[in-house]
Design a protein around this motif. Structure first.
Motif, PDB file in Angstrom:
ATOM      1  N   ARG A   1       5.606  -8.395  13.239  1.00 46.31           N
ATOM      2  CA  ARG A   1       6.252  -8.744  11.969  1.00 46.31           C
ATOM      3  C   ARG A   1       5.250  -8.627  10.807  1.00 46.31           C
ATOM      4  NH1 ARG A   1       7.830 -13.437  13.268  1.00 46.31           N
ATOM      5  NH2 ARG A   1       6.327 -14.712  12.135  1.00 46.31           N
ATOM      6  N   VAL A   2       4.018  -9.107  11.032  1.00 39.96           N
ATOM      7  CA  VAL A   2       2.976  -8.981  10.002  1.00 39.96           C
ATOM      8  C   VAL A   2       2.739  -7.515   9.671  1.00 39.96           C
ATOM      9  CG1 VAL A   2       0.525  -9.358   9.512  1.00 39.96           C
ATOM     10  CG2 VAL A   2       1.871 -11.178  10.581  1.00 39.96           C
ATOM     11  N   SER A   3       2.654  -6.691  10.707  1.00 34.26           N
ATOM     12  CA  SER A   3       2.418  -5.267  10.505  1.00 34.26           C
ATOM     13  C   SER A   3       3.570  -4.617   9.738  1.00 34.26           C
ATOM     14  CB  SER A   3       2.238  -4.577  11.862  1.00 34.26           C
ATOM     15  OG  SER A   3       2.064  -3.190  11.708  1.00 34.26           O
ATOM     16  N   ALA A   4       4.805  -4.934  10.135  1.00 32.20           N
ATOM     17  CA  ALA A   4       5.959  -4.331   9.455  1.00 32.20           C
ATOM     18  C   ALA A   4       5.955  -4.655   7.970  1.00 32.20           C
ATOM     19  CB  ALA A   4       7.250  -4.815  10.113  1.00 32.20           C
ATOM     20  N   ASN A   5       5.603  -5.881   7.627  1.00 36.32           N
ATOM     21  CA  ASN A   5       5.601  -6.280   6.217  1.00 36.32           C
ATOM     22  C   ASN A   5       4.463  -5.606   5.453  1.00 36.32           C
ATOM     23  OD1 ASN A   5       7.047  -7.651   4.283  1.00 36.32           O
ATOM     24  ND2 ASN A   5       6.729  -9.662   5.183  1.00 36.32           N
ATOM     25  N   MET A   6       3.258  -5.563   6.067  1.00 34.77           N
ATOM     26  CA  MET A   6       2.138  -4.907   5.379  1.00 34.77           C
ATOM     27  C   MET A   6       2.440  -3.434   5.153  1.00 34.77           C
ATOM     28  SD  MET A   6      -1.517  -6.413   6.692  1.00 34.77           S
ATOM     29  CE  MET A   6      -2.383  -5.732   5.269  1.00 34.77           C
TER      30      MET A   6
ATOM     31  N   ASP B   1       7.905   8.036   5.397  1.00 39.42           N
ATOM     32  CA  ASP B   1       8.262   9.352   4.875  1.00 39.42           C
ATOM     33  C   ASP B   1       7.183   9.841   3.909  1.00 39.42           C
ATOM     34  OD1 ASP B   1       9.927  11.579   4.848  1.00 39.42           O
ATOM     35  OD2 ASP B   1      10.998  10.905   3.063  1.00 39.42           O
ATOM     36  N   VAL B   2       5.928   9.756   4.373  1.00 46.13           N
ATOM     37  CA  VAL B   2       4.767  10.128   3.569  1.00 46.13           C
ATOM     38  C   VAL B   2       3.929  11.146   4.330  1.00 46.13           C
ATOM     39  CG1 VAL B   2       4.629   7.915   2.356  1.00 46.13           C
ATOM     40  CG2 VAL B   2       3.425   8.205   4.544  1.00 46.13           C
TER      41      VAL B   2
ATOM     42  N   LEU C   1       3.389   1.132   1.805  1.00 44.61           N
ATOM     43  CA  LEU C   1       4.160   2.358   1.656  1.00 44.61           C
ATOM     44  C   LEU C   1       5.014   2.348   0.395  1.00 44.61           C
ATOM     45  CD1 LEU C   1       5.135   2.793   5.401  1.00 44.61           C
ATOM     46  CD2 LEU C   1       3.690   4.350   4.075  1.00 44.61           C
ATOM     47  N   ALA C   2       5.571   1.195   0.036  1.00 43.89           N
ATOM     48  CA  ALA C   2       6.312   1.105  -1.225  1.00 43.89           C
ATOM     49  C   ALA C   2       5.401   1.430  -2.399  1.00 43.89           C
ATOM     50  CB  ALA C   2       6.916  -0.298  -1.382  1.00 43.89           C
TER      51      ALA C   2
ATOM     52  N   VAL D   1       6.472  -4.123  -2.754  1.00 40.96           N
ATOM     53  CA  VAL D   1       7.481  -5.083  -2.294  1.00 40.96           C
ATOM     54  C   VAL D   1       7.467  -5.161  -0.773  1.00 40.96           C
ATOM     55  CG1 VAL D   1       8.961  -4.780  -4.295  1.00 40.96           C
ATOM     56  CG2 VAL D   1       9.255  -3.277  -2.308  1.00 40.96           C
ATOM     57  N   GLY D   2       7.803  -6.354  -0.257  1.00 39.93           N
ATOM     58  CA  GLY D   2       7.864  -6.545   1.180  1.00 39.93           C
ATOM     59  C   GLY D   2       9.269  -6.385   1.707  1.00 39.93           C
ATOM     60  N   LEU D   3       9.460  -6.781   2.944  1.00 42.09           N
ATOM     61  CA  LEU D   3      10.778  -6.760   3.548  1.00 42.09           C
ATOM     62  C   LEU D   3      11.694  -7.767   2.860  1.00 42.09           C
ATOM     63  CD1 LEU D   3       9.617  -6.461   7.254  1.00 42.09           C
ATOM     64  CD2 LEU D   3      10.667  -4.661   5.861  1.00 42.09           C
TER      65      LEU D   3
END
Length: 516
Positions: free
Chosen positions: A450-455, A132-133, A460-461, A469-471
């Motif tokens: 999974r690596v991409s989602a966490n990065m 949402d950026v 984005l946070a 922060v991560g997932l």
């Protein structure tokens, strides 16, 4: 034909109205001019604002990219042509609705010599969908067009400016301040991020007084932070360029009058020649000109003179292997050139206490000779400058240090590992690179996702104004401090490691001033 596109909004900018398109629910505008054409008498000069327009500009295709020699490892995108008139930007935004979204402004890499905002990996759809950026990418002048400092050859009739590419970047940031609210962005929440040369531009701009207030957070991926040079060296490089053009010594006016093809040919030759003559240096880089860039960036960070904005900074585990694979002159690999690199530093800084070569080598014992060399050049060019900046900046502002270690099985089998730029698809969420891509031929795609989602979650946070922060199941990434020195190691799983670089720091010592 883009069958997934629908006609988008018309948005007002200071220069004129622009109409984009909508794809996958994301609003996109491409090829928006942010500066006048830097051609003719404007070549090698500071950017100036474009002439306004009144008709709606159809912002539905990337603008031309900066002239450059092509490289298969850096696909510039389909149907993108080259032209010196390349100063355009692109915007990705969520569906129209609430305003005041965080903004990310991206500076692409490429050794200050190659690359473009049109590279497929920099499609920001995934970032917008997940964060949402609003995301802005742009082209800036490259190679001799953007990083050749001919200012020492200025005359009353022929004026030349320094750091014109950095000024392109500042003009983009000013454009964001003036216009991004109309695209749904918040000009008070701008995160500047970039990789390689783009990361170096980020750490440099953090020390540029005129950039203060134009961004509020920063992310520097694989920044060659010490590849910034003084005016004497820059004048020497400019003299080499004039010679390569076949001009008389000091004939900078001839360089301005040369064709694009002639400048590009000489630029390519200079790109190869400079690191051969001076191992460990590059031809094109920002210049400490005393005005725009008042001090070597690492020194400015150490003195607390960098903009005190939150910073994420890090490198990849196997930075140098890509340069070896590409037989690039940018990073010395052979023992003789590494020794020449240290000898040159010693010659340039006779008054400084330089690192002891034997002590540095002790940090790489147990490795095969080529791995020792790759480690030394990786840490000379990337890791140690990054650690020095984290050490310095953390005393004045929040700072987080990382190392990207993840490599799918195929890259490990090819002995490439987590090399330079391999984190980019994970940050951008663009893991697919066409039918010919072999990255996941030996598996690893699910882990990569999974690596991409966490990065992405962390980046984005951070852009939203939070800690990175991560997932839910990810470890806490503590701020870097002089006490704990925590690094986040990003691999198949993540881990927060205290003093990850302790042995390297002790071996290299505190030699910030020696490598500028």
């Amino acid at each position: 034909m883009h069958t997934d596109r629908t006609v988008g909004d018309v948005v007002s900018t200071e220069a004129g109205p622009v109409r984009g398109f909508v794809s996958r629910g994301v609003r996109v505008w491409q090829g928006i001019r942010y500066a006048a054409p830097p051609i003719g008498d404007r070549r090698f000069r500071d950017p100036i604002r474009p002439e306004p327009w009144s008709d709606v500009f159809e912002a539905t295709a990337f603008g031309p990219c900066e002239p450059q020699s092509t490289n298969a490892a850096i696909p510039l995108g389909p149907d993108v042509r080259m032209d010196e008139d390349a100063l355009s930007l692109n915007v990705w935004a969520p569906p129209a609705g609430d305003a005041g979204k965080p903004v990310l402004v991206w500076i692409h890499g490429g050794a200050y010599f190659r690359g473009a905002s049109s590279q497929p990996v920099f499609d920001a759809t995934s970032l917008v969908e997940h964060g949402d950026v609003v995301v802005v990418t742009f082209n800036y002048r490259l190679g001799a067009f953007g990083f050749l400092d001919l200012s020492s050859f200025s005359t009353a009739e022929q004026q030349f400016d320094s750091n014109v590419a950095l000024k392109d970047m500042i003009m983009v940031l000013e454009w964001v301040q003036a216009n991004i609210a109309n695209f749904g962005g918040d000009p008070g929440r701008v995160t500047l991020f970039g990789e390689s040369a783009g990361g170096g531009a980020v750490t440099t701009l953090m020390t540029v007084p005129s950039a203060e207030g134009l961004f509020h957070r920063a992310i520097a991926e694989s920044s060659p932070a010490t590849s910034v040079y003084g005016p004497e060296r820059s004048a020497d490089v400019a003299a080499q360029f004039i010679e390569l053009l076949g001009l008389a010594p000091g004939d900078a006016a001839g360089a301005r009058a040369a064709s694009t093809a002639e400048v590009l040919t000489a630029s390519d030759a200079l790109f190869a020649q400079v690191p051969q003559r001076s191992p460990g240096t590059i031809a094109f880089a920002p210049v400490v000109d005393g005005t725009l860039v008042p001090e070597y960036p690492v020194r400015a960070f150490r003195a607390g003179d960098a903009h005190r904005v939150p910073l994420i900074i890090g490198t990849n585990k196997d930075e140098s292997s890509l340069f070896r694979l590409m037989k690039s002159p940018l990073m010395p690999i052979e023992q003789a050139t590494i020794r020449a690199m240290f000898d040159e530093v010693a010659a340039e800084h006779p008054d400084l206490d330089l690192p002891d070569e034997a002590r540095i080598s002790s940090a790489y014992t147990g490795l095969a000779p080529i791995q020792q060399n790759l480690g030394i050049t990786r840490d000379f060019g990337f890791r140690m400058p990054t650690v020095w900046i984290a050490e310095a900046h953390s005393a004045f502002a929040p700072c987080w240090l990382y190392r990207f270690d993840y490599a799918p099985p195929m890259l490990k089998a090819l002995r490439i590992g987590a090399t330079h730029a391999t984190e980019l698809p994970y940050v951008w969420g663009n893991l697919a690179h066409g039918a010919k891509d072999i990255t996941y031929k030996l598996g690893g795609r699910r882990t990569a996702e999974r690596v991409s989602a966490n990065m992405q979650h962390r980046w984005l946070a951070f852009a939203q104004g939070d800690d990175p922060v991560g997932l839910a199941d990810a470890p806490v990434w503590e701020r870097y401090t002089a006490d704990a020195r925590v690094s986040l190691v990003i691999d198949t799983t993540e881990s927060a490691v205290a003093d990850l670089d302790g042995e390297l720091r002790e071996a290299w010592g505190d030699h910030v001033l020696a490598f500028v």
